[in-house]
Scaffold this motif. Structure first.
Motif, PDB file in Angstrom:
ATOM      1  N   VAL A 101      -8.109  -0.978   3.352  1.00 22.97           N
ATOM      2  CA  VAL A 101      -7.863  -2.459   3.130  1.00 22.97           C
ATOM      3  C   VAL A 101      -6.996  -2.396   4.404  1.00 22.97           C
ATOM      4  O   VAL A 101      -7.023  -3.599   4.587  1.00 22.97           O
ATOM      5  CB  VAL A 101      -6.449  -2.155   2.290  1.00 22.97           C
ATOM      6  CG1 VAL A 101      -5.793  -3.608   2.378  1.00 22.97           C
ATOM      7  CG2 VAL A 101      -7.224  -1.774   0.884  1.00 22.97           C
ATOM      8  N   LEU A 139       1.129  -1.273   0.321  1.00 24.23           N
ATOM      9  CA  LEU A 139      -0.180   0.035  -0.265  1.00 24.23           C
ATOM     10  C   LEU A 139       1.398   1.080   0.144  1.00 24.23           C
ATOM     11  O   LEU A 139       0.707   2.433  -0.764  1.00 24.23           O
ATOM     12  CB  LEU A 139      -0.808  -0.189   0.790  1.00 24.23           C
ATOM     13  CG  LEU A 139      -2.007  -1.241   1.393  1.00 24.23           C
ATOM     14  CD1 LEU A 139      -2.414  -0.921   2.764  1.00 24.23           C
ATOM     15  CD2 LEU A 139      -3.070  -0.489   0.308  1.00 24.23           C
ATOM     16  N   ALA A 197      -6.052   3.405   1.275  1.00 25.56           N
ATOM     17  CA  ALA A 197      -5.621   2.434   1.872  1.00 25.56           C
ATOM     18  C   ALA A 197      -5.680   2.189   3.551  1.00 25.56           C
ATOM     19  O   ALA A 197      -5.758   1.033   3.864  1.00 25.56           O
ATOM     20  CB  ALA A 197      -3.464   3.428   1.787  1.00 25.56           C
TER      21      ALA A 197
END
Length: 309
Positions: free
Chosen positions: A47, A20, A44
């Motif tokens: 996630v 990421l 990001a």
């Protein structure tokens, strides 16, 4: 039957967060994508939350307390100034002087207006990249990781000499600033701080620091060169500010990294690695610039192996 391969959850998380951070930092390399950086950061975070590396209940608190805003604030200001486009630069001496004082990015953007020849511009952009190691504020690597001392200054001058382009006289003309470009550059500077935070939250910094600590044991003869080359690759893939923040987060979490050697290696490698994206940013002639950039990489690796004490 092939046995299933299991990965430790901590290592898995560190690899995901590292991916990421690379994607986030690479997006910051593209000027036209700077406006999308907030969306990339939110993706990001989504996630990180999905894989339970981040929780919404303490995410904002972590951003406030764990992100290195104290070190990152000067970097944001440096990026804003670099994006203004206040001067038109021409000539090697002026390029080196401006890069050492105001930064390689500031000098490189000035060369776009001041040097019409893309071959000559490629040389001077690389000279600016090397000279960024000379001054305290020459580039993100020096701003975030600290000034490298006189050995690094000498290295910076040698790297700047690789980009020698003759014509010692320089013409510097003041121009109007570009507020929109400066704002977007500031967004990229903030993203660099957030990249460092992502690798911290995901455990990537701890994994990298462990690798840096073990490098002298695994590669007793070549670990310096390998670390410097790894820093070069990081500077190529990730915006130089983000790469420097990743390096700082890594060094902060290395309990046995009590020497300045790893810092010197990472600073020089990141600065030189950032020269290649600058060639692309300034639309310089890659056929001229890439071989000279590779020469700079070789010089840094040799310096890292035998010139750092």
């Amino acid at each position: 039957m092939i046995p299933a391969v299991t990965i430790d959850p901590a290592v898995r998380n560190a690899l995901i967060a590292g991916g990421l951070a690379l994607a986030f930092g690479f997006t910051a390399q593209v000027r036209k994508a700077h406006a999308a950086l907030p969306l990339v950061f939110l993706a990001a975070c989504a996630v990180l939350t999905y894989f339970k590396m981040l929780d919404r209940s303490w995410a904002l608190e972590s951003l406030q307390l764990d992100a290195d805003w104290r070190v990152g604030a000067p970097l944001v200001g440096w990026m804003v100034v670099s994006g203004l486009g206040l001067v038109r630069i021409s000539g090697w001496p002026a390029t080196v002087a401006v890069a050492a004082v105001l930064g390689d990015r500031f000098a490189a953007l000035g060369l776009v207006a001041g040097e019409a020849d893309p071959k000559r511009r490629a040389r001077l952009v690389l000279a600016a990249s090397g000279a960024s190691l000379v001054g305290f504020t020459g580039g993100p690597a020096s701003l975030v990781l600290g000034w490298g001392g006189w050995r690094t200054v000498l290295l910076g001058l040698v790297l700047a000499a690789v980009g020698w382009a003759g014509a010692p006289l320089a013409k510097v003309v003041r121009e109007g600033g570009r507020p929109a470009s400066a704002v977007l550059a500031g967004v990229a500077g903030v993203s660099a701080i957030l990249v460092g935070w992502v690798v911290m939250v995901g455990g990537t910094a701890e994994l990298l620091s462990l690798g840096l600590e073990q490098a002298p044991l695994v590669l007793p003869r070549a670990w310096r060169a390998v670390c410097a080359f790894g820093a070069v690759l990081l500077g190529v893939l990730v915006d130089e500010g983000g790469a420097a923040m990743i390096a700082r987060a890594t060094l902060d979490r290395g309990l046995d990294l009590l020497t300045t050697v790893p810092t010197d290696l990472l600073r020089a490698g990141i600065a030189v690695g950032g020269g290649l994206p600058l060639l692309v940013l300034t639309r310089s002639r890659l056929r001229t610039g890439v071989p000279l950039w590779l020469l700079q990489v070789v010089i840094v690796v040799i310096w890292a192996q035998w010139g750092v004490v």
